[in-house]
Design a protein around this motif. Structure first.
Motif, PDB file in Angstrom:
ATOM      1  N   PRO A   1       4.673  -4.745 -10.448  1.00 23.58           N
ATOM      2  CA  PRO A   1       5.987  -5.388 -10.402  1.00 23.58           C
ATOM      3  C   PRO A   1       6.931  -5.004 -11.538  1.00 23.58           C
ATOM      4  O   PRO A   1       8.150  -5.154 -11.394  1.00 23.58           O
ATOM      5  CB  PRO A   1       5.647  -6.880 -10.447  1.00 23.58           C
ATOM      6  CG  PRO A   1       4.291  -6.946 -11.068  1.00 23.58           C
ATOM      7  CD  PRO A   1       3.575  -5.718 -10.606  1.00 23.58           C
TER       8      PRO A   1
ATOM      9  N   GLU B   1       5.158  -2.907  -1.073  1.00 17.86           N
ATOM     10  CA  GLU B   1       3.734  -2.866  -1.421  1.00 17.86           C
ATOM     11  C   GLU B   1       3.544  -2.341  -2.840  1.00 17.86           C
ATOM     12  O   GLU B   1       2.702  -2.836  -3.599  1.00 17.86           O
ATOM     13  CB  GLU B   1       2.977  -1.994  -0.421  1.00 17.86           C
ATOM     14  CG  GLU B   1       2.905  -2.562   0.983  1.00 17.86           C
ATOM     15  CD  GLU B   1       2.075  -3.836   1.069  1.00 17.86           C
ATOM     16  OE1 GLU B   1       1.195  -4.040   0.215  1.00 17.86           O
ATOM     17  OE2 GLU B   1       2.312  -4.638   1.985  1.00 17.86           O
TER      18      GLU B   1
ATOM     19  N   LYS C   1       4.401  -5.091  -5.281  1.00 18.83           N
ATOM     20  CA  LYS C   1       3.349  -6.107  -5.383  1.00 18.83           C
ATOM     21  C   LYS C   1       2.290  -5.691  -6.398  1.00 18.83           C
ATOM     22  O   LYS C   1       1.757  -6.514  -7.144  1.00 18.83           O
ATOM     23  CB  LYS C   1       2.674  -6.306  -4.024  1.00 18.83           C
ATOM     24  CG  LYS C   1       3.490  -7.058  -3.002  1.00 18.83           C
ATOM     25  CD  LYS C   1       2.686  -7.154  -1.705  1.00 18.83           C
ATOM     26  CE  LYS C   1       3.503  -7.751  -0.576  1.00 18.83           C
ATOM     27  NZ  LYS C   1       2.728  -7.772   0.691  1.00 18.83           N
ATOM     28  N   ARG C   2       1.974  -4.396  -6.408  1.00 12.60           N
ATOM     29  CA  ARG C   2       0.885  -3.897  -7.249  1.00 12.60           C
ATOM     30  C   ARG C   2       1.337  -3.535  -8.658  1.00 12.60           C
ATOM     31  O   ARG C   2       0.519  -3.485  -9.576  1.00 12.60           O
ATOM     32  CB  ARG C   2       0.240  -2.688  -6.559  1.00 12.60           C
ATOM     33  CG  ARG C   2      -0.509  -3.077  -5.299  1.00 12.60           C
ATOM     34  CD  ARG C   2      -0.763  -1.888  -4.376  1.00 12.60           C
ATOM     35  NE  ARG C   2      -1.590  -2.286  -3.225  1.00 12.60           N
ATOM     36  CZ  ARG C   2      -1.134  -2.937  -2.159  1.00 12.60           C
ATOM     37  NH1 ARG C   2       0.158  -3.260  -2.082  1.00 12.60           N
ATOM     38  NH2 ARG C   2      -1.937  -3.259  -1.168  1.00 12.60           N
TER      39      ARG C   2
END
Length: 239
Positions: A181, A175, A178-179
């Protein structure tokens, strides 16, 4: 560190003085406080001490400012407790930091993302104080309040790894990635989680990504140390 001024017109020369001469600014602020400058003067002193990395003095000044805040300045007082907590944490006083963050939260005046960020701060303090269960509770609440903050996921993943909860650690670092990278710190933690899970190839790739993402940074240096410890692996060549 979260900075919050009680009033926009608070001694406009304060920040200018801090930028020019933080030692002199602290002396001026203390003199101002002695003349009845109240919370504004003490906050100015705290900021001057922060500029000098005199963390204990900064924390004390922010705490005094919070106590001096007027009844109609209680939201500002809560933010001053946050400043005090961050100063305590920077000064390697995690228990003092937890106490300050507690005072900020108990006011009930901070909500939403602001409250989420304080729970993140208190989680860091609780980890440093050795209270992982309290840190876990803080991080779970922070993830609810600020789910888009990659730092919340990164800290949660790191704590899960330390608690040997590798499934959660892997899910949370995914997670975070994703935010953010290209964050070297995220890649470093991903490598450490992969290493803990016994996946050496994935760990090496993550450590190499940390070095590539932020060459020369602290996370990159830590990643290179991990690679050196593993042996037989080198940092990627610059493109």
């Amino acid at each position: 560190m979260l900075l919050f001024f009680l009033a926009q017109a608070a001694q406009p020369s304060c920040t200018d003085q801090i930028a020019a001469d933080p030692v002199k600014a602290a002396e001026t602020a203390q003199s101002w406080a002695a003349r009845g400058g109240g919370a504004l003067a003490r906050q100015c002193a705290g900021l001057a001490y922060v500029a000098q990395e005199r963390w204990a003095e900064a924390a004390t000044a922010f705490e005094q400012a919070a106590r001096d805040a007027k009844p109609n300045e209680q939201l500002a007082a809560a933010n001053l407790w946050v400043q005090a907590g961050n100063a305590r944490l920077a000064g390697a006083d995690p228990r003092g930091a937890v106490a300050a963050f507690d005072k900020a939260l108990v006011s009930g005046l901070l909500s939403g993302p602001a409250k989420g960020e304080i729970r993140l701060d208190r989680a860091r303090a609780n980890v440093a104080a050795g209270d992982v269960q309290a840190a876990r509770a803080d991080l779970d609440e922070a993830l609810r309040l600020v789910p888009e903050d990659p730092l919340a996921w990164l800290l949660s993943a790191s704590l899960a790894r330390r608690m040997d909860q590798l499934d959660r650690a892997q899910a949370d670092i995914a997670e975070a990635a994703k935010r953010s990278p290209d964050d070297a710190s995220v890649a470093l933690e991903a490598g450490r989680i992969a290493l803990a899970a016994g996946s050496l190839p994935a760990a090496r790739l993550a450590f190499q990504a940390a070095i590539k993402n932020q060459p020369g940074g602290e996370a990159a240096k830590a990643a290179q140390a991990e690679l050196d410890r593993l042996g037989g692996s080198t940092a990627p060549k610059p493109e």
